[in-house]
Scaffold this active site. Structure first.
Site, PDB file in Angstrom:
ATOM      1  N   SER A 232       0.838  -1.197   0.000  1.00 56.06           N
ATOM      2  CA  SER A 232       0.000   0.000   0.000  1.00 56.06           C
ATOM      3  C   SER A 232       0.867   1.240   0.000  1.00 56.06           C
ATOM      4  CB  SER A 232      -0.852  -0.031   1.273  1.00 56.06           C
ATOM      5  OG  SER A 232      -1.434   1.215   1.520  1.00 56.06           O
TER       6      SER A 232
ATOM      7  N   LYS B 194       2.149  -3.602   6.920  1.00 53.45           N
ATOM      8  CA  LYS B 194       2.592  -3.648   5.512  1.00 53.45           C
ATOM      9  C   LYS B 194       4.105  -3.460   5.425  1.00 53.45           C
ATOM     10  CE  LYS B 194      -1.413  -4.181   3.379  1.00 53.45           C
ATOM     11  NZ  LYS B 194      -1.786  -5.531   2.957  1.00 53.45           N
TER      12      LYS B 194
ATOM     13  N   TYR C 111      -1.876  -0.933  11.100  1.00 54.53           N
ATOM     14  CA  TYR C 111      -2.135  -1.452   9.748  1.00 54.53           C
ATOM     15  C   TYR C 111      -0.932  -1.163   8.837  1.00 54.53           C
ATOM     16  CZ  TYR C 111      -3.732  -1.647   4.951  1.00 54.53           C
ATOM     17  OH  TYR C 111      -3.800  -1.915   3.611  1.00 54.53           O
TER      18      TYR C 111
END
Ligand code: NAD
Ligand code: WQD
Length: 337
Positions: A124, A152, A148
């Site tokens: 992302s 990643k 979050y």
């Protein structure tokens, strides 16, 4: 090719499955349905006229996952499965790290057991944090501001380490910017549970009458109209990026990293206006305070993917809004009957 798609019942996964099936690949989906419904699988089959193999399996459960790999020889994995709500990850970091990191580690281990060495990973633009300049190229420093995002960043590092340790591995880290839109048939699209966190699904629910007005988070950013600027990318363009990444892995490149974006910034108010035009409705909105953690602007330099994958996003903001509106108006309650 026989491709295992984790999270294939979800938003980006379902659209990618359509492209995979239409290209003649055999598709096996593994999804726990924690954030999706099996109805999406049925609709992928309806759109493509092809059958896919679905297993309701949680990546945290190694045994059933091993069984899926045992059953058929898999050529490549596209790994979408994960929880993705930034705000929720701040409230429940352990659940996020467990699901996203441990779930991925189990998957990678099972891939190793079965000699599957080609992997496309959903990363992302969140790994760039608040970038020092724009547009963002793949060599920008990595950072994050919530569990979050850290997940990643960590998974990317784990995959770089894995490639380092095993030169036969081929991994594509795809850093998506802001995925929006839906399949042009209006049969599959984004189906958020509860009140949407993201801009376009929120606008779509205002347009369909489920929510009364959009709150625009701040109009005092250093951007042309003061509202936040993002690089929105049509989910069908993302899907085709995955097809190109799979082709690239066949050339044994080792680990490769690509931004998948349009390279163009679009403000909140520009998106509101484009959606109003597509839906032929007024979108009521109110300017409120900035949302904590938001950055002013973010858009990709997508030239590396164009050069190395011969991939480029072709759908503009109007197509994104028209396709989102078709999906939302045909399915006001998403996949729910
Ligand atoms: P989504 O929630 O629609 O799809 C993810 C799917 O994974 C869901 O169907 C969910 O049920 C499944 N899943 C979650 N945990 C699982 C587990 N432990 N085992 C099996 N299945 C599990 O999300 P999406 O928007 O399609 O995102 C796909 C991927 O792309 C995610 O990894 C996400 O972090 C990443 N991504 C999304 C965006 C975005 O804005 N949508 C942007 C950048 C990156
Ligand atoms: C876009 C713009 C908001 C909602 C998030 C994740 C990111 C990635 C993609 C997964 C911003 C504004 C929004 C609303 C608003 N996901 N906005 N009113 O924050 O760029 O990215 O999704 O990897 O990690 O953080 O997307 O759609 O939430 O916001 O004014 O009700 O719309 O302030 O400028 P974001 P978004």
């Amino acid at each position: 090719m026989r491709v295992l798609v984790t999270g294939g019942a979800g938003y980006i996964g379902s659209h990618t499955c359509v492209d995979l099936l239409l290209a003649g690949h055999e598709v096996i989906v593994v999804d726990s349905l924690i954030n999706s419904r099996e109805e999406s699988i049925r609709r992928i089959e309806e759109i493509t006229g092809r059958k896919l193999f679905f297993h309701k399996v949680d990546l945290l459960d190694q045994e059933p996952l091993e069984a899926v790999f045992q059953e058929s020889r898999i050529d490549a994995v596209i790994h979408f499965a994960g929880l993705k709500a930034v705000g929720e990850s701040v409230i429940m970091p352990l659940q996020y790290y467990k699901n996203n990191i441990i779930g991925s580690l189990v998957l990678f281990e099972v891939m190793m057991h079965h000699g599957v060495r080609n992997l496309v990973f959903s990363s992302s633009a969140t790994v760039y944090g608040d970038p020092a300049s724009l547009p963002i190229t793949e060599d920008f420093p990595l950072q994050a501001s919530n569990p979050y995002g850290w997940g990643k960043v960590m998974l990317e590092q784990i995959l770089r380490d894995l490639c380092q340790a095993d030169p036969e591995m081929n991994i594509a880290l795809l850093r998506y910017f802001n995925p929006v839109g839906a399949h042009p048939s209006g049969r599959i699209g984004e189906d958020p549970k509860g009140i949407p966190n993201n801009l376009v699904p929120y606008i779509a629910q205002v347009a369909v009458g489920k929510l009364s007005e959009l709150q625009v988070f701040g109009n005092d950013y250093p951007t042309p109209d003061g509202t936040g600027v993002r690089d929105y990318i049509h989910v069908m363009d993302l899907a085709s990026g995955h097809m190109k990444a799979l082709e690239k892995l066949d050339t044994n490149p080792g680990l490769v990293t690509y931004n998948l974006g349009t390279g163009k910034g679009c403000s909140v108010l520009e998106m509101v206006n484009a959606f109003a035009e597509a839906a032929e409705k007024k979108i009521p909105y109110r300017i409120v305070a900035r949302r904590p953690g938001d950055i002013a602007s973010c858009y990709a330099d997508a030239s590396k993917a164009e050069k190395e994958l011969s991939w480029r996003a072709t759908r503009d903001i109007h197509a994104m809004c028209e396709d989102t509106w078709r999906w939302q108006s045909m399915n006001p309650n998403g996949y729910e009957e």
